[in-house]
Design a protein around this motif. Structure first.
Motif, PDB file in Angstrom:
ATOM      1  N   PRO A 272      43.837  46.315  45.374  1.00  0.00           N
ATOM      2  CA  PRO A 272      43.998  44.915  44.963  1.00  0.00           C
ATOM      3  C   PRO A 272      42.901  44.011  45.478  1.00  0.00           C
ATOM      4  O   PRO A 272      42.395  44.180  46.587  1.00  0.00           O
ATOM      5  N   PHE A 273      42.558  43.021  44.654  1.00  0.00           N
ATOM      6  CA  PHE A 273      41.662  41.941  45.071  1.00  0.00           C
ATOM      7  C   PHE A 273      42.298  40.664  44.543  1.00  0.00           C
ATOM      8  O   PHE A 273      42.354  40.448  43.338  1.00  0.00           O
ATOM      9  N   GLY A 274      42.818  39.826  45.442  1.00  0.00           N
ATOM     10  CA  GLY A 274      43.569  38.674  44.976  1.00  0.00           C
ATOM     11  C   GLY A 274      43.457  37.484  45.904  1.00  0.00           C
ATOM     12  O   GLY A 274      42.625  37.451  46.830  1.00  0.00           O
ATOM     13  N   ILE A 275      44.296  36.493  45.641  1.00  0.00           N
ATOM     14  CA  ILE A 275      44.317  35.270  46.447  1.00  0.00           C
ATOM     15  C   ILE A 275      45.747  34.987  46.873  1.00  0.00           C
ATOM     16  O   ILE A 275      46.679  35.132  46.072  1.00  0.00           O
TER      17      ILE A 275
ATOM     18  N   ALA B 126      51.953  34.754  50.491  1.00  0.00           N
ATOM     19  CA  ALA B 126      52.273  35.347  49.191  1.00  0.00           C
ATOM     20  C   ALA B 126      51.027  35.280  48.330  1.00  0.00           C
ATOM     21  O   ALA B 126      50.367  34.238  48.279  1.00  0.00           O
ATOM     22  N   GLY B 127      50.683  36.405  47.692  1.00  0.00           N
ATOM     23  CA  GLY B 127      49.462  36.439  46.895  1.00  0.00           C
ATOM     24  C   GLY B 127      49.664  37.128  45.570  1.00  0.00           C
ATOM     25  O   GLY B 127      50.700  37.763  45.333  1.00  0.00           O
ATOM     26  N   ALA B 128      48.655  37.037  44.733  1.00  0.00           N
ATOM     27  CA  ALA B 128      48.702  37.684  43.423  1.00  0.00           C
ATOM     28  C   ALA B 128      47.320  38.220  43.084  1.00  0.00           C
ATOM     29  O   ALA B 128      46.306  37.714  43.579  1.00  0.00           O
TER      30      ALA B 128
ATOM     31  N   PRO C  16      41.716  34.454  50.187  1.00  0.00           N
ATOM     32  CA  PRO C  16      41.299  35.538  49.291  1.00  0.00           C
ATOM     33  C   PRO C  16      41.281  36.844  50.086  1.00  0.00           C
ATOM     34  O   PRO C  16      40.854  36.860  51.238  1.00  0.00           O
ATOM     35  N   TYR C  17      41.752  37.947  49.468  1.00  0.00           N
ATOM     36  CA  TYR C  17      41.862  39.200  50.219  1.00  0.00           C
ATOM     37  C   TYR C  17      41.504  40.380  49.334  1.00  0.00           C
ATOM     38  O   TYR C  17      41.526  40.303  48.102  1.00  0.00           O
TER      39      TYR C  17
END
Lengths: 178, 457
Positions: free
Chosen positions: B445-448, B228-230, B423-424
């Protein structure tokens, strides 16, 4: 379909909506053009050009005022482009053609639409355009002057002359009829 | 003061119309109008192919299990004999070869893992299951005379069934052996002081491969991950204005839309090709969250149009009234997409930590958009939620291809379970908006993310 949906459909280039708009308003606009142009073919050209502009710029219609009125303005502006400024300045009319003013409005009431169209068509270009803009479309002299690139006084004098000429033609028609 | 001629002419000509010249429409349609926007419904085969591939990838995993070939070793086939008395002699019939029989002390539970040859007794060796019976030994004439025959715990393929004959005159009795079981023989008829013979003729070997000291391990390693990321939508969102005359509109749009936090959820399996490289098919879900705010303290709306007719029913004029008021609207816009992902990656291990990097394409299976924005038609709020009445067509229904890249640092909690942080970034090649919209939007998106991993095999 509501007018709003029709317009939104035209924005999306929906062919059906565009055709419906054309069917709804083209007949009326052709009648408008007939009062500005000299003959039927020229009126049809104006209608075609005007509706192309309508479909190209329909997204600019802000839903303030009627859609028909918006189309009518485009049609009139397109029709006016056919005429040159000199049309309003160089026409010469002999004074001996003017007749007494008609006082009985019943004479005008007795005229059919076709007869009215016919007498308007017989006006010179400048008189015809000013008369149409003032008497039928409801523009004032300042607006007419801005539209046509003429002086306000020119607009006023053209209107007076147009009216007098129309009265003369109508009276002539009545005399013949009698 | 109005002119009667003007009034009468206007009244008669206002509604005058001629038949609509449809030949003009045909000319306009054929030569002057842009192509009609069509959205042909294509059967989108890609999501189906993607799901089929994932199913095959998961369903084929059992076939990746490499079974170790168990070679039958009949030529090393010791048989343990457990005697309760330590002084039991076991003699073999003349002619048999030693080394298959070993004496073990009681109790049976102390059976050693392996008996070396030469440990007191000799015995025959079994060279073939189909050959002649094997003479094992004899019973002591004195009680207790329980003789236990254990098929051996060290066999790869122990005796499952054998003919057992005790004594010279007894008929063979078929006995079944279970793995690691002890067959007790007692109270057989024999004469005190005589020499009895126990014959064990193996009939079949156990079918299951049993190697108690070795574990069968699969060649392939397969793991399952849930993440799960944001990500901040403001960093993900990009506008491109195609019509420079609409800059005012773009600014209005930007001021009316505030970006929130977006979410990512992913499930994927990792199939290792060797100790470091793997492929990872999976499913990924993204949600973009925005808040739309509109306020007009003096919004003008058309009230009503009142038509005035004279006694003859002829329209004299139309009066239009407008309403002015305060309008406020807040909407939570949502853009959601589901992708099939296929990444490749490699890992580097250090003690309980594992560092990995993976990258690969993602194929969009579906995209849904709902919410409001400022309409380019009338600068008022309008919905873009697909399926709603009067919805503007702003967003596409499929985002096609994107590219994923991420790094992952994990910590092994035990042999099977790990936690990780990742991180993605996901880059969409095409905009999220339809091609004829003059403000193109792209969300990359660029998130963790954080997640759990479990080793399946």
């Amino acid at each position: 379909m509501t007018e709003k949906k029709l317009i939104e459909g035209c924005v999306q280039n929906d062919r059906k909506c565009q055709q419906t708009v054309f069917q709804l308003y083209a007949g009326k606009m052709l009648a408008v053009c007939m009062r500005y142009t000299r003959h039927h073919m020229e009126a049809e050209d104006v209608v075609q050009e005007a509706f192309i502009k309508v479909f190209e710029h329909v997204e600019k219609f802000k839903f303030k005022g009627s859609f028909e009125g918006w189309i009518r303005k485009i049609v009139i502006n397109t029709a006016l482009k056919k005429f040159h400024k000199k049309s309003f300045q160089n026409e010469e009319i002999g004074i001996e053609s003017f007749h007494d003013q008609i006082t009985d409005p019943e004479i005008y009431e007795s005229l059919s639409v076709n007869e009215i169209m016919e007498v308007i068509k017989r006006l010179p270009d400048g008189y015809r355009i000013v008369f149409n803009l003032y008497a039928i479309e409801g523009y004032n002299h300042k607006e007419i002057a801005d539209l046509l690139g003429i002086q306000e006084s020119t607009s006023r004098s053209q209107l007076v002359k147009a009216r007098k000429m129309l009265q003369g033609m109508i009276l002539d028609t009545q005399k013949i009829a009698v | 003061m109005t002119n009667p001629m003007d009034d009468i002419f206007k009244r008669k000509l206002d509604d005058y119309e001629l038949p609509a010249p449809m030949h003009i429409w045909e000319n306009i349609e054929a030569n002057h109008l842009p192509k009609e926007k069509t959205t042909p419904k294509k059967a989108n085969r890609w999501p189906l192919l993607a799901l089929l591939f994932m199913f095959l990838a998961i369903a084929s995993q059992p076939f990746l299990i490499k079974k170790k070939n168990v070679k039958l070793k009949l030529d090393s086939f010791p048989i343990y004999i457990n005697t309760q008395a330590t002084n039991t002699e076991v003699q073999l019939k003349k002619g048999s070869t030693p080394d298959a029989i070993h004496q073990v002390p009681s109790p049976v539970s102390q059976l050693p893992a392996k008996m070396e040859q030469g440990n007191g007794l000799t015995g025959p060796s079994i060279t073939s299951i189909k050959k002649a019976p094997i003479y094992i030994g004899q019973l002591s004439p004195n009680p207790p005379n329980n003789l236990a025959i254990s098929p051996s715990t060290n066999l790869e393929r122990p005796i499952q069934e054998a003919n057992l004959k005790v004594g010279p005159n007894s008929a063979p009795t078929s006995k079944s052996f279970e793995w690691d079981s002890i067959l007790a023989i007692s109270s057989y008829d024999f004469a005190p002081g005589s020499t009895s013979i126990i014959q064990l003729e193996p009939l079949s070997l156990a079918s299951a491969p049993i190697i108690p000291t070795k574990k069968i391990r699969l060649k392939a390693r397969i793991e399952l991950e849930i993440m799960a990321g944001a990500f901040p939508v403001s960093l993900a969102k990009k506008y491109t204005l195609l019509d420079s005359e609409k800059l005012d509109y773009l600014q209005r749009r930007q001021s009316s839309e505030s970006q929130q936090i977006g979410y990512t959820g992913q499930i994927r399996s990792k199939i290792f090709l060797n100790s470091t490289w793997y492929i990872a098919p999976g499913l990924r879900f993204n949600q973009i969250n925005e808040t739309f705010r509109y306020e007009d303290t003096e919004e003008e709306r058309l009230g009503e149009i009142t038509s005035v007719f004279d006694s003859d029913g002829v329209l004299l004029r139309a009066d239009t009234s407008f309403i002015i008021g305060h309008r406020q609207k807040v909407t939570y816009n949502r853009l959601q997409n589901l992708d099939f992902t296929l990444e490749v990656g490699f890992v580097k291990r250090l003690n309980n930590f594992r560092l990995g990097i993976q990258t690969g394409p993602a194929l969009n299976l579906g995209f849904r958009s709902r919410g409001d924005l400022i309409s380019p038609l009338d600068q008022l709020p309008a919905t873009f939620t697909k399926g709603e009445v009067d919805a503007l067509e702003i967003y596409r229904s499929n985002l096609s291809l994107s590219w994923l890249i991420s790094t992952q640092l994990s910590y092994a909690l035990n042999d099977q379970n790990s936690v990780f942080i990742e991180p993605y970034s996901q880059i969409y090649f095409a905009p999220h908006t339809m091609s004829d919209v003059f403000i193109q939007q792209n969300f990359s998106p660029f998130g963790i993310g954080i997640g759990l991993r479990r080793r399946l095999f």
